[in-house]
Design an enzyme around this catalytic site. Structure first.
Site, short mmCIF file in Angstrom:
data_model
loop_
_atom_site.label_atom_id
_atom_site.label_comp_id
_atom_site.label_asym_id
_atom_site.label_seq_id
_atom_site.Cartn_x
_atom_site.Cartn_y
_atom_site.Cartn_z
N SER A 1 0.82 -1.21 0.00
CA SER A 1 0.00 0.00 0.00
C SER A 1 0.86 1.26 0.00
O SER A 1 1.70 1.45 -0.88
CB SER A 1 -0.95 -0.04 1.19
N HIS B 1 -7.69 -5.20 -0.74
CA HIS B 1 -6.47 -4.42 -0.50
C HIS B 1 -5.59 -5.02 0.60
O HIS B 1 -4.37 -5.10 0.44
CB HIS B 1 -6.87 -2.99 -0.14
N ASP C 1 -8.98 -2.96 -6.20
CA ASP C 1 -8.88 -3.89 -5.07
C ASP C 1 -9.75 -3.43 -3.90
O ASP C 1 -9.49 -3.80 -2.77
CB ASP C 1 -7.43 -4.06 -4.63
#
Length: 681
Positions: free
Chosen positions: A253, A636, A583
């Site tokens: 991320s 995610h 996602d």
């Protein structure tokens, strides 16, 4: 008569012993001999109360039984043998399968967590934090949220002027692998990957979690904690102590742009940089395997800054409008979250980068022909003819394009109108001028909870609303208007543009290092770069906003218009949010563009021609409750337990190259989307 008889029976039939001179109190006499209606009302009230509690007890017991049963089944599922009397238990972990195939630990591995997923602990606090020394304020059980919520929020805040520690408070990242293995009990982040790496021989001597305080700007993690210096030293040490094997770095991320910042920092000369020189990465890094990267930003963060909302909160507010907006026990939830989150400079690092060339303008965006909905619905829509024919005078459905480039639209109509019917860009950029704000001390002397919206004159809220639509370019002007302190502080740390000339000396400043469109990759032709992310989940891309009720217009005057639903826009507008493929948090445009086009081959962003690979993982929901968050999830965070992704990382760590694990693996339209983005490479 019947009710009177029952009452007398209730009072007289119970044997009572008392002395001859005893006299019943008047209150007790009234209780037994009062009017029938009063007694009846009292009994009905008591019966009603008993029924309510019985219902509540039943609900609690039912929920308890269900949770206990589910946890028991989950326990049996995960701890049962692989095969037991014909019953197939938990599948074999990828680390175990690869170990049997001969895979062993070869390259040291560095894990880089993203925003929110890393634990934070208290080292110094105010009197209200008594007993919390070195206890987790973020991550773990989160019990302090319920015990002392205001104190908890106060200690998670940073100084609103410096972006560093407030006076008398020190909160630091939890060191070691435990910093981000689990965010909360039972909610894994890195735990699955760590466990599988251990199965092929990894341990703490060749595996390291690059813990850092994710609230800070990236350069401030070095200024305050020397985090970048310690990461450089750790990589160099692991390189030497593991037979001079290069390191495999696995960011997740926001960790992807944090490590991108590190890559430029380590090359730069001191005092701004680490002094490693231009060949440091070529010497020390084998591959950077970015999981769910946020290279070009996350539109979802815009909603967080504007109104502390995203689709879930907007839905709750629509279903129960008084719940989030009420001042329960004096706790103004959304206002407190806004006040705290606007002190975190890292939030601004996630704003969309590249402007309209990447994200689109008022009438164009690279994903404009994307069709949402189920596979059946997509096939039906794709079969519809896009234009009318005049020969047979047949009427065909015309499929309209969605204006994703309008990241913020005030009103559903503003998200659909042609740009010629909207205010000019000049009026948008001048939505608010500096003299349109009120200046006062922070926080105000009265007891009202302060947000930066208090700096805006009430009549100017309407001027923001009247400008109708904002793109990735004009959006920054909007944010500077409604969050002036946050943007002024954070924009000294981050940039969101696109470089015309990367050789310009100004790009040697650290504010540009986390933007892949304003920096060059290092001179490391043998270093591999991977973009690993999930696809197949509707992901927030742009929003329809409205004015909040007048009672809240001073603190948080804007909110997502949950009543805005899809008309003819490909099924992508739901609850005031336009969706694209991604996602669930990051659109494929942000996750995949740099590996698919921006860094592919020799470009001005990748002058040494480092190899890049796009590895997508098609989301599959769990088949049943026993699978937990799923072994093939593309979400995610849940993707960290995706078996295929874990196997790819393990194989590269064990020595495989990008070609040997299969090269590109693409399910989305990232290639077509990238072609529509016209930038100089």
């Amino acid at each position: 008569m019947a009710s009177s008889f029952r009452l007398r029976k209730l009072c007289f039939l119970r044997p009572v012993k008392f002395s001859s001179n005893y006299r019943r109190p008047e209150t007790e006499e009234r209780k037994c001999f009062g009017t029938n209606s009063a007694v009846k009302d009292e009994r009905l009230k008591q019966n009603k109360l008993k029924k309510q509690w019985r219902c509540m007890d039943s609900c609690c017991w039912t929920i308890g039984y269900l949770c206990t049963t589910w946890w028991l089944l989950l326990f049996l599922y995960h701890f049962s043998p692989v095969n037991f009397q014909g019953f197939k238990g938990r599948p074999e972990p990828p680390g175990e399968r690869l170990r049997r195939g001969g895979a062993t630990a070869l390259h040291p591995v560095v894990l880089v967590p993203g925003i929110v997923t890393g634990g934070l602990e208290l080292w110094e606090g105010r009197p209200c934090s008594d007993g919390l020394f070195r206890k987790r304020l973020w991550g773990g059980s989160f019990t302090e949220i319920f015990k002392r919520p205001i104190c908890w929020l106060e200690h998670l805040s940073l100084n609103n002027e410096t972006g560093l520690d407030p006076p008398g408070i020190r909160v630091r990242a939890v060191p070691g692998l435990v910093e981000a293995d689990y965010l909360a009990p039972g909610y894994f982040v890195w735990a699955s990957l760590i466990q599988n790496l251990a199965r092929i021989g990894y341990e703490e001597k060749n595996m390291y979690m690059a813990a850092y305080d994710w609230r800070l700007s990236f350069q401030n993690t070095e200024t305050r904690d020397q985090t970048l210096t310690r990461l450089k030293s750790k990589i160099e040490l692991m390189h030497v102590t593991n037979g001079y094997k290069k390191v495999v770095v696995v960011p997740h991320s926001m960790g992807a742009i944090y490590f991108l910042h590190f890559v430029k920092w380590v090359e730069a000369p001191p005092p701004m940089g680490g002094g490693g020189g231009p060949d440091w990465c070529a010497k020390h890094i084998k591959a950077i395997m970015n999981i769910s990267p946020t290279f070009l930003g996350v539109p979802k963060i815009v909603g967080s800054i504007l109104s502390v909302e995203r689709k879930d909160l907007a839905f709750i507010r629509a279903m129960a409008p008084g719940f989030l907006d009420s001042k329960i026990l004096g706790l103004q939830g959304l206002e407190h979250v806004m006040r705290v989150s606007r002190t975190w400079d890292s939030m601004v690092s996630l704003l969309p980068k590249g402007g309209e060339a990447i994200w689109g303008n008022l009438d164009w965006s690279p994903e404009q022909n994307y069709v949402c909905g189920s596979k059946k619905e997509k096939n039906r829509r794709n079969s519809v003819t896009k234009s009318n024919t005049t020969d047979d005078k047949s009427i065909f459905e015309v499929q309209e394009s969605t204006n994703y480039g309008r990241i913020i639209s005030f009103g559903k109509m503003a998200s659909e109108l042609h740009s010629s019917k909207l205010p000019t860009s000049n009026s948008q950029e001048q939505a608010l001028r500096p003299n349109d704000t009120i200046t006062h001390s922070y926080p105000p002397s009265h007891g009202k909870l302060w947000t930066e919206y208090d700096e805006i004159r009430p009549d100017n809220i309407y001027r923001i609303f009247e400008n109708k639509a904002y793109t990735a370019k004009t959006l920054l002007d909007l944010l500077r208007s409604i969050a002036p302190m946050m943007m002024q502080r954070a924009e000294a740390q981050f940039s969101h543009g696109m470089a015309n000339n990367l050789d310009d000396p100004k790009y040697n400043n650290y504010k540009y290092w986390s933007n892949p469109l304003e920096t060059k990759l290092p001179d490391a032709p043998h270093m591999e770069i991977y973009c690993l992310y999930g696809v197949g989940i509707p992901t927030e891309r742009s929003y329809v906003y409205k004015l909040s009720p007048s009672s809240r217009r001073r603190s948080i005057p804007l909110q997502i218009d949950s009543s805005a639903a899809d008309g003819n826009h490909n099924g992508c507008l739901k609850g005031g949010v336009y969706y694209v493929d991604g996602d669930e948090t990051v659109p494929v445009l942000s996750s995949g563009f740099m590996c698919a086009k921006g860094w592919r081959g020799k470009t001005r962003f990748n002058p040494s021609r480092s190899s890049t690979y796009v590895r997508e993982y098609k989301h599959q929901a769990p088949a049943n409750l026993l699978e937990g968050r799923g072994r093939a999830s593309g979400a995610h965070v849940d993707i960290m337990g995706n078996v295929a992704l874990v196997e790819d990382i393990l194989r590269v760590a064990a020595g495989a190259s990008g070609v040997e694990i299969g090269g590109d693996q693409i399910y989305s339209d990232i290639v077509e989307i990238s072609k529509k983005v016209s930038i100089r490479l």
